[in-house]
Design an enzyme around this catalytic site. Structure first.
Site, PDB file in Angstrom:
ATOM      1  N   ASP A 116       0.967  -1.017  -0.078  1.00 26.50           N
ATOM      2  CA  ASP A 116       0.216   0.077  -0.021  1.00 26.50           C
ATOM      3  C   ASP A 116       1.016   1.265   0.038  1.00 26.50           C
ATOM      4  OD1 ASP A 116      -1.816   1.934   0.432  1.00 26.50           O
ATOM      5  OD2 ASP A 116      -2.978   0.893   1.974  1.00 26.50           O
ATOM      6  N   ASP A 138      -3.675   7.184  -3.774  1.00 20.89           N
ATOM      7  CA  ASP A 138      -3.258   6.127  -2.814  1.00 20.89           C
ATOM      8  C   ASP A 138      -3.719   4.842  -3.264  1.00 20.89           C
ATOM      9  OD1 ASP A 138      -3.642   4.700  -0.520  1.00 20.89           O
ATOM     10  OD2 ASP A 138      -5.085   5.881   0.750  1.00 20.89           O
ATOM     11  N   HIS A 173      -6.825  11.419   4.838  1.00 19.35           N
ATOM     12  CA  HIS A 173      -8.030  11.104   5.506  1.00 19.35           C
ATOM     13  C   HIS A 173      -8.934  12.170   5.953  1.00 19.35           C
ATOM     14  CE1 HIS A 173      -5.807   7.423   6.503  1.00 19.35           C
ATOM     15  NE2 HIS A 173      -6.885   6.935   5.706  1.00 19.35           N
ATOM     16  N   GLU A 220     -10.842   0.787  -0.403  1.00 14.44           N
ATOM     17  CA  GLU A 220     -10.032  -0.129  -0.022  1.00 14.44           C
ATOM     18  C   GLU A 220     -10.623  -0.899   0.752  1.00 14.44           C
ATOM     19  OE1 GLU A 220      -7.060   1.145   2.701  1.00 14.44           O
ATOM     20  OE2 GLU A 220      -7.872   3.259   2.764  1.00 14.44           O
ATOM     21  N   HIS A 223     -11.661   6.351   2.228  1.00 13.32           N
ATOM     22  CA  HIS A 223     -11.712   7.862   2.684  1.00 13.32           C
ATOM     23  C   HIS A 223     -11.497   8.972   1.658  1.00 13.32           C
ATOM     24  CE1 HIS A 223      -7.405   7.567   2.039  1.00 13.32           C
ATOM     25  NE2 HIS A 223      -7.469   6.395   2.309  1.00 13.32           N
ATOM     26  N   GLU A 258      -6.926  -1.560  -3.437  1.00 15.30           N
ATOM     27  CA  GLU A 258      -7.253  -0.225  -3.098  1.00 15.30           C
ATOM     28  C   GLU A 258      -6.889   0.473  -4.568  1.00 15.30           C
ATOM     29  OE1 GLU A 258      -5.049   2.072  -0.259  1.00 15.30           O
ATOM     30  OE2 GLU A 258      -6.710   3.726  -0.197  1.00 15.30           O
TER      31      GLU A 258
HETATM   32 MN    MN Z   1      -3.666   2.961   0.960  1.00 13.91          MN
HETATM   33 MN    MN Z   2      -6.317   4.363   1.749  1.00 13.53          MN
END
Ligand code: MN
Ligand code: MN
Length: 293
Positions: free
Chosen positions: A80, A91, A161, A185, A153, A277
């Site tokens: 990640d 992300d 976030h 995610e 998020h 994600e």
């Molecule tokens: Mn992530």
């Molecule tokens: Mn994330």
């Protein structure tokens, strides 16, 4: 929102996804993987939006190698990472089965399918609890559970976030997806479907800049403010810049309450966890900014 920078960050992330998949093999030191990913992000013109998370098996998230980490890649590995361009974030995460295990492979497919279905159903004014329901139902259909206390998020400039949450279950809240930037995610597990706060991760966030008397701690604080601003960073990055004395400074800053220290997130029944994600830009249409081309 700066669409150009959002798309640039996403394009870099999609290239780094491919690159990461090409270099990760079983038994590679996690620190080498993390540094290669972070170097690649910089080489392509971005900056890491947070430390690369390389979480194995029952650790769902927030494992980043420390500067002297000897851990090697194994089991069910979640990769990640984030890219930012002037604070605009991409992300993204994928999971790898490094032990040729049937259950790992099924868990990976379950979280990937849940992500795909969630994205397909994303649009402006869609109820987020419905997206959560789609995620949990997809994972449950494959015989697993979603992790219900982890979620996607919204993201804003220099804010990983921000505001709105994208749940991995029907959270019974009636919030509508708005135009904006979101990370979705899903996590799938063969266990209970909850995580608890484990050991300190070495991942931090600056929460306030109140003065600290110790000169070294102050120097490190100034560096954090300038270099990472309000995005997460890790002790490994600071050791690289200041040497191991950075660890002392971090401790002082933690005691002075300048920092939030994230815990590792561990599945409660110590069962394996997979994650998928992507970042999506919700406007008149949906753009998956981190999609591999
Ligand atoms: Mn992530
Ligand atoms: Mn994330």
């Amino acid at each position: 929102m700066n669409t150009e920078k959002i798309l640039k960050a996403g394009k870099i992330a999609s290239q780094v996804r491919k690159y990461a998949k090409s270099i990760i093999i079983k038994d590679s030191p996690l620190i080498e993987i993390a540094e290669k990913i972070e170097d690649k992000i910089k080489e392509l013109g971005g900056k890491p939006a947070f430390p690369t998370n390389l979480s194995i098996d029952d650790i769902a998230a927030h494992y980043t190698p420390s500067y002297d980490d000897k851990t090697t890649a194994s089991g069910l590995l979640k990769v990640d990472f984030g890219v930012h361009v002037d604070g605009w974030i991409a992300d993204t995460a994928f999971s790898l089965d490094l032990e040729d295990n049937e259950e790992n492979k099924k868990l990976i497919i379950a979280s990937e399918k849940a992500l795909e279905n969630a994205i397909k159903n994303s649009r402006e004014n869609k109820e987020l609890n419905e997206i959560g329901k789609i995620i949990s139902e997809t994972i449950e259909k494959d015989g697993f559970s979603p992790i219900i206390n982890l979620s996607g998020h919204e993201m804003k400039q220099y804010d990983l976030h921000a505001g709105i949450t994208v749940p991995n279950m029907n959270d019974k809240k009636f919030i509508l997806m708005q135009k904006g930037l979101y990370a979705i995610e899903p996590f799938a597990t063969s266990g209970n479907g909850k995580v608890y706060d484990g050991k300190p991760s070495g991942i931090f966030l600056l929460t306030n800049s109140k003065n600290i008397r110790n000169p070294l701690a102050r120097e490190v604080l100034n560096f954090i403010e300038k270099e990472y601003q309000t995005l997460p960073f890790c002790s490994r990055w600071l050791v690289k810049k200041f040497g191991t004395k950075a660890l002392f400074a971090l401790k002082q800053l933690e005691e002075n309450k300048n920092l939030h220290h994230f815990p590792q997130l561990v599945e409660t029944s110590h069962s394996k966890v997979s994650q998928a994600e992507h970042t999506i830009l919700v406007d008149k249409e949906i753009i998956i900014t981190t999609k591999e081309k």
